[in-house]
Design an enzyme around this catalytic site. Structure first.
Site, mmCIF file in Angstrom:
data_model
loop_
_atom_site.group_PDB
_atom_site.id
_atom_site.type_symbol
_atom_site.label_atom_id
_atom_site.label_comp_id
_atom_site.label_asym_id
_atom_site.label_seq_id
_atom_site.Cartn_x
_atom_site.Cartn_y
_atom_site.Cartn_z
ATOM 1 N N LYS A 1 10.350 0.425 -1.545
ATOM 2 C CA LYS A 1 10.163 -0.089 -0.180
ATOM 3 C C LYS A 1 11.445 -0.714 0.368
ATOM 4 C CE LYS A 1 8.387 -4.807 -0.907
ATOM 5 N NZ LYS A 1 9.593 -5.523 -0.539
ATOM 6 N N PHE B 1 15.552 -12.790 -6.798
ATOM 7 C CA PHE B 1 16.124 -11.674 -7.559
ATOM 8 C C PHE B 1 15.434 -11.465 -8.909
ATOM 9 C CE2 PHE B 1 19.394 -13.146 -4.664
ATOM 10 C CZ PHE B 1 19.814 -11.960 -4.079
ATOM 11 N N CYS C 1 9.357 -3.005 -5.420
ATOM 12 C CA CYS C 1 10.561 -3.427 -4.680
ATOM 13 C C CYS C 1 11.495 -2.276 -4.304
ATOM 14 C CB CYS C 1 11.315 -4.476 -5.476
ATOM 15 S SG CYS C 1 10.389 -6.010 -5.593
ATOM 16 N N PHE D 1 21.927 -0.615 -16.620
ATOM 17 C CA PHE D 1 21.366 0.162 -15.509
ATOM 18 C C PHE D 1 21.944 1.571 -15.406
ATOM 19 C CE2 PHE D 1 18.529 -0.645 -11.933
ATOM 20 C CZ PHE D 1 17.813 -1.695 -12.485
ATOM 21 N N ASN E 1 19.313 -4.534 -4.196
ATOM 22 C CA ASN E 1 18.280 -3.587 -4.656
ATOM 23 C C ASN E 1 18.666 -2.140 -4.355
ATOM 24 O OD1 ASN E 1 16.647 -5.402 -5.840
ATOM 25 N ND2 ASN E 1 14.910 -5.188 -4.449
HETATM 26 N N1 LIG Z 1 7.541 -8.444 -7.410
HETATM 27 C C1 LIG Z 1 8.850 -8.563 -7.583
HETATM 28 O O1 LIG Z 1 9.406 -8.246 -8.629
HETATM 29 C C2 LIG Z 1 9.702 -9.131 -6.476
HETATM 30 C C3 LIG Z 1 11.014 -9.555 -6.769
HETATM 31 C C4 LIG Z 1 11.788 -10.082 -5.744
HETATM 32 C C5 LIG Z 1 11.276 -10.153 -4.469
HETATM 33 N N2 LIG Z 1 10.015 -9.717 -4.199
HETATM 34 C C6 LIG Z 1 9.492 -9.856 -2.841
HETATM 35 O O2 LIG Z 1 8.637 -10.993 -2.797
HETATM 36 C C7 LIG Z 1 7.552 -10.761 -1.878
HETATM 37 C C8 LIG Z 1 6.225 -10.933 -2.585
HETATM 38 O O3 LIG Z 1 6.138 -9.965 -3.594
HETATM 39 P P1 LIG Z 1 5.033 -10.015 -4.745
HETATM 40 O O4 LIG Z 1 5.340 -8.923 -5.680
HETATM 41 O O5 LIG Z 1 4.913 -11.401 -5.257
HETATM 42 O O6 LIG Z 1 3.720 -9.662 -3.898
HETATM 43 P P2 LIG Z 1 2.195 -9.821 -4.339
HETATM 44 O O7 LIG Z 1 1.455 -8.808 -3.565
HETATM 45 O O8 LIG Z 1 2.110 -9.830 -5.832
HETATM 46 O O9 LIG Z 1 1.804 -11.293 -3.840
HETATM 47 C C9 LIG Z 1 1.607 -11.654 -2.520
HETATM 48 C C10 LIG Z 1 0.483 -12.678 -2.457
HETATM 49 O O10 LIG Z 1 0.348 -13.147 -1.100
HETATM 50 C C11 LIG Z 1 -1.031 -13.363 -0.846
HETATM 51 N N3 LIG Z 1 -1.253 -13.441 0.595
HETATM 52 C C12 LIG Z 1 -1.266 -12.445 1.517
HETATM 53 N N4 LIG Z 1 -1.483 -12.952 2.749
HETATM 54 C C13 LIG Z 1 -1.598 -14.297 2.617
HETATM 55 C C14 LIG Z 1 -1.825 -15.362 3.518
HETATM 56 N N5 LIG Z 1 -1.969 -15.161 4.825
HETATM 57 N N6 LIG Z 1 -1.899 -16.616 3.030
HETATM 58 C C15 LIG Z 1 -1.772 -16.858 1.701
HETATM 59 N N7 LIG Z 1 -1.552 -15.872 0.793
HETATM 60 C C16 LIG Z 1 -1.466 -14.606 1.249
HETATM 61 C C17 LIG Z 1 -1.706 -12.207 -1.537
HETATM 62 O O11 LIG Z 1 -3.077 -12.457 -1.779
HETATM 63 C C18 LIG Z 1 -0.884 -12.112 -2.841
HETATM 64 O O12 LIG Z 1 -1.455 -12.914 -3.863
HETATM 65 C C19 LIG Z 1 7.788 -9.383 -1.307
HETATM 66 O O13 LIG Z 1 8.532 -9.489 -0.127
HETATM 67 C C20 LIG Z 1 8.640 -8.713 -2.366
HETATM 68 O O14 LIG Z 1 9.437 -7.687 -1.844
HETATM 69 C C21 LIG Z 1 9.204 -9.218 -5.185
#
Ligand SMILES: NC(=O)c1ccc[n+]([C@@H]2O[C@H](COP(=O)([O-])OP(=O)(O)OC[C@H]3O[C@@H](n4cnc5c(N)ncnc54)[C@H](O)[C@@H]3O)[C@@H](O)[C@H]2O)c1
Length: 442
Positions: free
Chosen positions: A265, A151, A262, A251, A210
């Site tokens: 999508k 979160f 987030c 908010f 979300n």
């Molecule tokens: N960004 C946010 O604020 C947030 C908050 C809560 C939840 N989330 C969720 O968390 C998840 C990740 O989000 P994010 O923003 O960190 O994404 P991101 O794109 O910043 O990071 C994902 C990472 O995974 C790596 N990756 C892809 N395929 C891979 C593999 N096969 N092996 C190893 N590494 C690999 C990519 O190179 C990248 O560095 C998503 O599901 C997102 O919805 C994101």
């Protein structure tokens, strides 16, 4: 504990670093070699306030490592976190190919008991799917799959991770629950709860949270639009309604639509989950529709002011990231507005404290990026504010007045006091508040 985090992006890097901060040995894996190389050299590839201090301490103390080698990373791990991307798929569903691909890799590597944790935002039923893939090659005694949605908010991610409002853990197996509880206890010492539930409920909790927040934004944006039609002021309406404890103050700020990696999508994916289960989730459809219209509202105001004649005008832009304190521009409303302005023949001169490198890689020389907020309005016909960075909140209005061609501000984030803008002679167009008409120059 020995922890592996697969995927070292916004979530994975913060997760890995914060687990190392509480004394665990963490290995972060990413298949992006450039990213891993930079992390190994001590360089953090994202902007996230406060992360550098924890990162430096834990890498120096040898608790936080980075690799591209998956087998090496998981060999001694008791818990493996999946912090992989779940981008929108073809029909608005969450693309699970990253998660499933890694699950397949893991099924060929695991030789002793490990807990596999979905930290990515994934649709209901994903933990079961991951389990089924692992079970193709592994005895069920060798693994448990847990859902532990994240979160954290970009911009305050470290604080959110270190002191979460709550931790949600979907785990039906007692052994996995115990390990997860042990891991998270240092983060909830002040008494915030760890909620244990089944995997499906945990997965849906994240989407529900979300989608609700996105709905709140779309709702307030519509209230703001109605304020403009009726002559009310959304600032007054907001404080009037927000002081009701059932509603709460946070908010409720109108703006130019939600963006980021987030909300857009996740709302879409939840709507898809609903339709896959033959449920017509009508509110979500409206939330998305309102948001897409809202992203065009600032351009509409600019067009109205210039009577559709924007050709040759230069718009100074403050803020490009989808929100302050991040360099993330995924689905940022600013990009939609810039596209519209360029299509109308306007020139764009923009500044953002952190996001310019990403923007440069999209627009190249089609817009001018400058290294200060005042340079962005130097000789510009007007200013458009897209992101509420703190440094834009209390600018030198006299300097702005000297720098801008017209004392004209389109504020998508309601940063300034209306009366003060009036006193200083600006024409000031904001969201859901009365327009301030200043004196035109010349
Ligand atoms: N960004 C946010 O604020 C947030 C908050 C809560 C939840 N989330 C969720 O968390 C998840 C990740 O989000 P994010 O923003 O960190 O994404 P991101 O794109 O910043 O990071 C994902 C990472 O995974 C790596 N990756 C892809 N395929 C891979 C593999 N096969 N092996 C190893 N590494 C690999 C990519 O190179 C990248 O560095 C998503 O599901 C997102 O919805 C994101």
């Amino acid at each position: 504990m020995n922890i592996a985090v697969i995927g070292t992006g916004y979530v994975g890097l913060v997760t890995g670093t914060c687990f190392a901060e509480t004394g665990n040995n963490v290995i972060c894996v990413d298949n992006n070699e450039k990213k891993v190389k930079s992390l190994r050299a001590g360089k953090i590839p994202i902007f996230e306030p406060g992360l550098d201090v924890l990162f430096d301490r834990n890498t120096k103390e040898g608790r936080l490592h980075f690799t591209t080698n998956l087998p090496e990373a998981i060999e001694n791990a008791q818990i493996i976190f999946l912090a992989l991307p779940t981008p929108p798929g073809e029909n608005g569903n969450a693309d699970l190919s990253y998660i499933m691909g890694v699950a397949r890799d893991l099924s060929g590597l695991i030789t002793d008991y490990k807990v596999i944790v979905d930290k990515s935002t994934v649709p209901v039923g994903t933990a079961e799917k991951v389990s089924a893939i692992l079970a193709e090659k592994l005895s069920k005694k060798l693994f448990d799959v847990v859902s532990n949605p994240e979160f954290l908010r970009e911009g305050v991610a470290v604080e959110d991770f270190m002191k979460p409002d709550r931790v949600v853990i979907g785990a039906s197996n007692e052994r996995a629950r115990k390990l997860m509880k042990q891991l998270y206890e240092p983060f909830v010492r002040q008494g915030n709860p760890i909620f244990f539930m089944d995997e499906r409920s945990a997965e849906l909790t994240k989407y529900a949270a979300n989608a609700y927040l996105a709905a709140r934004i779309s709702f307030m944006n519509e209230i703001a639009n109605l304020c403009e039609k009726t002559g009310a002021n959304v600032d007054m309406v907001r404080i009037g309604m927000g002081s009701d404890t059932r509603i709460g103050k946070r908010f409720l700020f109108p703006g130019i639509g939600y963006g980021g990696s987030c909300f857009p999508k996740d709302v879409q994916a939840l709507a898809k989950t609903a339709s896959d289960h033959t449920y017509d989730f009508k509110i979500l459809k409206s939330v998305m529709k309102v948001n897409s219209i809202q992203k065009g509202i600032l351009t509409k105001k600019i067009k109205k002011h210039y009577k559709n004649e924007l050709s040759g005008k230069t718009v100074g832009v403050w803020g490009l990231a989808f929100k302050p304190n991040t360099d993330d521009i995924r689905e940022a409303p600013a990009l939609v507005i810039i596209d519209e302005l360029l299509a109308l023949g306007a020139k764009v001169k923009a500044f953002d404290p952190e996001a310019m490198a990403h923007v440069k890689s999209i627009y190249g020389d089609r817009i001018t990026l400058v290294d200060s907020m005042y340079a962005a309005i130097d000789g510009a016909d007007c200013l458009a504010i897209m992101t509420e960075w703190s440094e834009f909140r209390n600018p030198d209005f006299e300097r702005m007045s000297d720098t801008l061609r017209d004392k004209l501000i389109f504020d998508g984030r309601n940063l300034y006091d209306i009366d003060s803008m009036k006193e200083q002679g600006f024409t000031y167009v904001s969201m859901g508040r009365p327009k301030v008409r200043g004196k035109r120059r010349g």
